[in-house]
Scaffold this motif. Structure first.
Motif, PDB file in Angstrom:
ATOM      1  N   HIS A 409       0.637  -1.066  -0.057  1.00 30.24           N
ATOM      2  CA  HIS A 409      -0.008  -0.058   0.107  1.00 30.24           C
ATOM      3  C   HIS A 409       0.957   1.307  -0.218  1.00 30.24           C
ATOM      4  N   ARG A 410       0.559   2.220  -0.879  1.00 25.16           N
ATOM      5  CA  ARG A 410       1.476   3.385  -1.046  1.00 25.16           C
ATOM      6  C   ARG A 410       2.873   3.061  -1.080  1.00 25.16           C
ATOM      7  N   ALA A 411       3.064   2.367  -1.830  1.00 25.18           N
ATOM      8  CA  ALA A 411       4.530   1.591  -1.960  1.00 25.18           C
ATOM      9  C   ALA A 411       5.753   2.414  -2.107  1.00 25.18           C
ATOM     10  N   ASP A 412       5.466   3.686  -2.554  1.00 18.54           N
ATOM     11  CA  ASP A 412       6.692   4.650  -2.548  1.00 18.54           C
ATOM     12  C   ASP A 412       6.933   5.503  -1.429  1.00 18.54           C
ATOM     13  N   SER A 413       5.946   5.439  -0.511  1.00 17.52           N
ATOM     14  CA  SER A 413       5.938   5.970   0.904  1.00 17.52           C
ATOM     15  C   SER A 413       6.736   5.352   1.946  1.00 17.52           C
ATOM     16  N   PHE A 414       7.265   6.103   2.759  1.00 14.22           N
ATOM     17  CA  PHE A 414       7.906   5.466   4.146  1.00 14.22           C
ATOM     18  C   PHE A 414       7.031   5.498   5.090  1.00 14.22           C
ATOM     19  N   LEU A 415       6.505   4.303   5.319  1.00 13.47           N
ATOM     20  CA  LEU A 415       5.628   4.050   6.249  1.00 13.47           C
ATOM     21  C   LEU A 415       5.755   2.660   7.049  1.00 13.47           C
ATOM     22  N   PRO A 416       6.551   2.972   8.052  1.00 15.39           N
ATOM     23  CA  PRO A 416       7.087   1.675   8.810  1.00 15.39           C
ATOM     24  C   PRO A 416       5.821   0.794   9.585  1.00 15.39           C
ATOM     25  N   GLU A 417       4.686   1.571   9.720  1.00 18.14           N
ATOM     26  CA  GLU A 417       3.626   1.166  10.512  1.00 18.14           C
ATOM     27  C   GLU A 417       3.335  -0.228   9.821  1.00 18.14           C
ATOM     28  N   ARG A 418       3.628  -0.328   8.466  1.00 13.91           N
ATOM     29  CA  ARG A 418       3.153  -1.579   7.677  1.00 13.91           C
ATOM     30  C   ARG A 418       3.736  -2.808   8.217  1.00 13.91           C
ATOM     31  N   TRP A 419       4.707  -2.567   8.876  1.00 18.20           N
ATOM     32  CA  TRP A 419       5.625  -3.925   9.434  1.00 18.20           C
ATOM     33  C   TRP A 419       5.215  -4.370  10.829  1.00 18.20           C
ATOM     34  N   LEU A 420       4.194  -3.554  11.541  1.00 16.26           N
ATOM     35  CA  LEU A 420       3.993  -3.582  12.685  1.00 16.26           C
ATOM     36  C   LEU A 420       3.089  -5.054  12.734  1.00 16.26           C
ATOM     37  N   PRO A 421       3.158  -5.818  13.746  1.00 19.89           N
ATOM     38  CA  PRO A 421       2.368  -7.259  13.852  1.00 19.89           C
ATOM     39  C   PRO A 421       1.071  -6.937  13.722  1.00 19.89           C
ATOM     40  N   GLU A 422       0.319  -5.864  14.000  1.00 18.74           N
ATOM     41  CA  GLU A 422      -1.155  -5.620  14.013  1.00 18.74           C
ATOM     42  C   GLU A 422      -1.413  -5.428  12.409  1.00 18.74           C
ATOM     43  N   ALA A 423      -0.621  -4.957  11.783  1.00 18.64           N
ATOM     44  CA  ALA A 423      -0.966  -4.613  10.395  1.00 18.64           C
ATOM     45  C   ALA A 423      -1.101  -5.768   9.656  1.00 18.64           C
ATOM     46  N   SER A 424      -0.804  -7.103   9.983  1.00 22.95           N
ATOM     47  CA  SER A 424      -1.094  -8.300   9.128  1.00 22.95           C
ATOM     48  C   SER A 424      -2.339  -8.971   9.621  1.00 22.95           C
ATOM     49  N   THR A 425      -2.800  -8.668  10.975  1.00 25.68           N
ATOM     50  CA  THR A 425      -3.908  -9.285  11.536  1.00 25.68           C
ATOM     51  C   THR A 425      -5.201  -8.355  11.526  1.00 25.68           C
ATOM     52  N   ASP A 426      -5.067  -7.128  11.428  1.00 27.26           N
ATOM     53  CA  ASP A 426      -6.227  -6.171  11.565  1.00 27.26           C
ATOM     54  C   ASP A 426      -6.756  -5.915  10.159  1.00 27.26           C
ATOM     55  N   GLU A 427      -7.815  -6.469   9.809  1.00 30.55           N
ATOM     56  CA  GLU A 427      -8.405  -6.293   8.367  1.00 30.55           C
ATOM     57  C   GLU A 427      -8.762  -5.009   7.983  1.00 30.55           C
ATOM     58  N   LYS A 428      -8.679  -4.005   8.925  1.00 27.69           N
ATOM     59  CA  LYS A 428      -9.236  -2.641   8.649  1.00 27.69           C
ATOM     60  C   LYS A 428      -7.842  -1.786   8.272  1.00 27.69           C
ATOM     61  N   SER A 429      -6.553  -2.410   8.625  1.00 27.26           N
ATOM     62  CA  SER A 429      -5.360  -1.776   8.391  1.00 27.26           C
ATOM     63  C   SER A 429      -5.212  -1.454   7.076  1.00 27.26           C
ATOM     64  N   PRO A 430      -4.765  -0.368   6.675  1.00 31.65           N
ATOM     65  CA  PRO A 430      -4.367  -0.199   5.074  1.00 31.65           C
ATOM     66  C   PRO A 430      -3.438  -1.100   4.507  1.00 31.65           C
ATOM     67  N   TYR A 431      -2.613  -1.537   5.421  1.00 25.26           N
ATOM     68  CA  TYR A 431      -1.534  -2.344   5.287  1.00 25.26           C
ATOM     69  C   TYR A 431      -1.815  -3.869   5.231  1.00 25.26           C
ATOM     70  N   PHE A 432      -3.268  -4.249   5.356  1.00 29.54           N
ATOM     71  CA  PHE A 432      -3.618  -5.349   5.603  1.00 29.54           C
ATOM     72  C   PHE A 432      -3.203  -6.379   4.172  1.00 29.54           C
ATOM     73  N   GLY A 433      -3.294  -5.959   3.197  1.00 25.08           N
ATOM     74  CA  GLY A 433      -3.141  -6.414   2.021  1.00 25.08           C
ATOM     75  C   GLY A 433      -1.725  -6.480   1.438  1.00 25.08           C
ATOM     76  N   ASP A 434      -0.688  -5.975   2.231  1.00 21.98           N
ATOM     77  CA  ASP A 434       0.719  -5.858   1.824  1.00 21.98           C
ATOM     78  C   ASP A 434       1.154  -7.167   1.792  1.00 21.98           C
ATOM     79  N   ARG A 435       1.763  -7.581   0.669  1.00 20.55           N
ATOM     80  CA  ARG A 435       2.547  -9.011   0.567  1.00 20.55           C
ATOM     81  C   ARG A 435       4.233  -8.791   1.290  1.00 20.55           C
ATOM     82  N   TRP A 436       4.126  -9.188   2.418  1.00 29.62           N
ATOM     83  CA  TRP A 436       5.296  -9.188   3.103  1.00 29.62           C
ATOM     84  C   TRP A 436       6.489 -10.076   2.469  1.00 29.62           C
ATOM     85  N   GLU A 437       5.909 -11.127   1.953  1.00 27.61           N
ATOM     86  CA  GLU A 437       6.805 -12.169   1.295  1.00 27.61           C
ATOM     87  C   GLU A 437       7.609 -11.535  -0.019  1.00 27.61           C
ATOM     88  N   ALA A 438       6.883 -10.590  -0.436  1.00 27.91           N
ATOM     89  CA  ALA A 438       7.617 -10.222  -1.701  1.00 27.91           C
ATOM     90  C   ALA A 438       8.955  -9.421  -1.297  1.00 27.91           C
TER      91      ALA A 438
END
Ligand code: HEM
Length: 507
Positions: A409-438
């Motif tokens: 999400h907003r791939a060119d922006s510096f958004l450390p929050e995307r890597w916080l544990p809750e980002a991958s579990t909270d469906e409402k997080s804008p980063y929920f769809g991020d593909r960490w494994e990429a």
């Protein structure tokens, strides 16, 4: 024979040669576009016809940016030369680096050794040879080994903080404006010098680059240029013969300094728990020239990479003071009641925002933005669902993938929050769809980074201890701000000054 007949008989062979010279490239281009086994792979026509656009982009240092643009236009599977394909799709990591049928071998065009150079861990292509060298080094990179190396590393981080403090205090104002990039390099090269050879490069002590390191940056760039010539054997042949003897001697002296360091370390009588100690203990042993070439390359692999990530992360932090404040507060609160010496590897391992910031730094400023090609095995192979003929070079575009909005999400922006544990579990997080494994900054499989634990430990420690001691800001003059996306790549990222305003911590 009259003159007319004579010129006609000469014209025929000459004409044929000329015709062939014109017709061959034309026929080749038609073949490459319409009949080549890769002709169904998307990509710009001119890159599919000839290797020249690839080489030009490589020499200009714009290759990762050019290919990123092409991926955006043509999709994640891209033909970047008549016979080469590159990928910006997460599945490519496993297909290229961990295929079930065994590893794809490195493309020798990028790893050709000089005539008198021994093989190294990184240039070894045959899996058995590579595994033998890797096995000898492995005990120096275990979590246990890292623990025993910690006192050495702490010492250099203390020296780094001391030197920076002196720099601020030497100013008449409350702050110093410095280029922080070289300071990260000083620390990481000194640390590797100590862990590898039992002696630092004295960069921190002298507050400047050791001449060996200054030369190294040019030689990495030269390696990119040399690799480019290998696509044209005649050019490579001529250029090799044009290398002035003085330059050859300089190369030799550069390597000899490492050989001397290795010899000095081997003669140590005292036991010290560094990386080399395990190599020496290996019963089967590695030949001394293989140790030297391996440690020469490790010096770059283990220092420049970590320093690049730290530089890039700090550059983003000063340009995002809100994120910088969250991080500094987190570190300072965590160790509020203790002292700086409480900042051990263990104590720093699980600080969520620190890990998130460094992950975001690794994503946006990945020090190896383009993983060099591997070859599809002779019988052919399937990568990301595409069957490719045997011998096709295939690579991964980490830079393009890490900044692809399809995966972040907003791939060119510096958004450390995307890597916080809750980002991958909270469906409402804008980063929920991020593909960490990429994002696989350390690669995967049999040739993945051996130093990733060391790199993480160093990065956490350096970042945390600097934020504990100092306040950082971007320079007031925005003209002095660096845009990471403007940096060129010659195998590694070519850094430019990262100007920061440095103050002793206020609170
Ligand atoms: C942020 C820091 C680092 C990053 C992002 C990084 C990344 C990588 C990557 C992507 C590779 C695979 C390259 C390829 O297959 O072409 C690699 C290989 C390697 N790295 Fe790192 N690295 C870092 C730091 C270090 C450190 C500190 C050391 C150790 C001193 C180290 C030692 C190695 C070694 C030995 C290999 C070769 C492994 C092999 O071929 O078997 N790296 N690294």
């Amino acid at each position: 024979m009259d003159a007319q007949q004579q010129s006609a008989s000469l014209a025929t062979p000459l004409g044929t040669v000329l015709l062939l010279l014109v017709a061959y490239p034309f026929a080749r281009a038609i073949y490459n576009i319409y009949f080549h086994p890769l002709s169904n792979i998307p990509g710009p026509r001119i890159w599919s016809v000839t290797r020249l656009p690839f080489v030009r982009s490589l020499l200009q240092g714009t290759i990762v940016h050019d290919i990123q643009k092409l991926h955006r236009q043509y999709g994640p599977v891209l033909r970047i030369a008549p016979n080469e394909v590159t990928f910006a799709q997460p599945e490519a990591w496993d297909d290229i680096f961990r295929p079930p049928q065994g590893q794809l071998l490195k493309d020798p065009i990028w790893w050709k050794r000089g005539p008198k150079m021994a093989v190294s861990l990184i240039s070894a292509i045959e899996p058995d040879e590579h595994a033998r060298i890797r096995k000898a080094l492995a005990p120096g990179f275990t979590p246990r080994a890292l623990k025993s190396q910690e006192p050495f590393i702490q010492r250099y981080v203390t020296l780094l903080a001391d030197r920076l403090r002196e720099t601020v205090l030497a100013e008449s104002s409350s702050h110093a404006e410095i280029d922080i990039g070289p300071w990260f390099n000083f620390a990481t090269f000194d640390i590797f010098g100590d862990l590898g050879f039992g002696e630092p490069f004295d960069c921190l002590q002298d507050s400047r680059y050791h001449p060996w390191i200054a030369l190294l940056f040019n030689s990495v760039k030269a390696a990119a240029f040399t690799s480019a010539t290998r696509f044209y054997p005649a050019v490579e042949y001529i250029l090799r013969r044009c290398i002035p003897p003085s330059l050859r001697k300089m190369q030799q002296d550069h390597f000899q300094q490492i050989v001397d360091k290795v010899h000095r370390r081997l003669n140590y009588e005292m036991e010290r728990p560094d990386i080399m100690s395990h190599v020496i203990k290996d019963v089967e042993g590695l030949p001394i020239d293989v140790i030297s070439t391996t440690f020469m390359i490790l010096t770059t692999a283990g220092s420049e990479t970590t320093a690049t990530t730290l530089s890039g992360t700090m550059n983003y932090l000063i340009q995002h003071p809100d994120k910088l404040k969250v991080l500094a507060d987190e570190v300072r609160k965590r160790f509020k009641t203790g002292s700086e010496s409480d900042m051990t590897f263990d104590a720093l391992r699980n600080i969520p925002y620190l890990n998130a910031v460094l992950s975001e730094g690794l994503r946006l400023c990945t020090p190896i933005p383009w993983i060099l090609p591997r070859l599809v095995p002779l019988e052919g192979g399937t990568i990301c669902g595409v069957f490719l003929p045997g011998g096709t070079p295939v690579s991964i575009q980490a830079y393009a993938m890490n900044r692809d909005p399809a995966y972040f999400h907003r791939a060119d922006s510096f958004l450390p929050e995307r890597w916080l544990p809750e980002a991958s579990t909270d469906e409402k997080s804008p980063y929920f769809g991020d593909r960490w494994e990429a994002m696989q900054a350390f690669s995967l499989g049999a040739r993945s980074c051996m130093g990733q634990n060391l790199a993480w430990a160093e990065m956490r420690l350096i970042m945390a201890r600097l934020l504990w001691n100092f306040d950082f800001e971007a320079p007031e003059d925005k003209g002095k701000w660096l845009k990471w996306e403007d940096l060129r790549t010659f195998l590694l990222v070519e850094k430019r000054p990262i100007n920061v305003r440095l103050k002793l911590r206020a609170d």
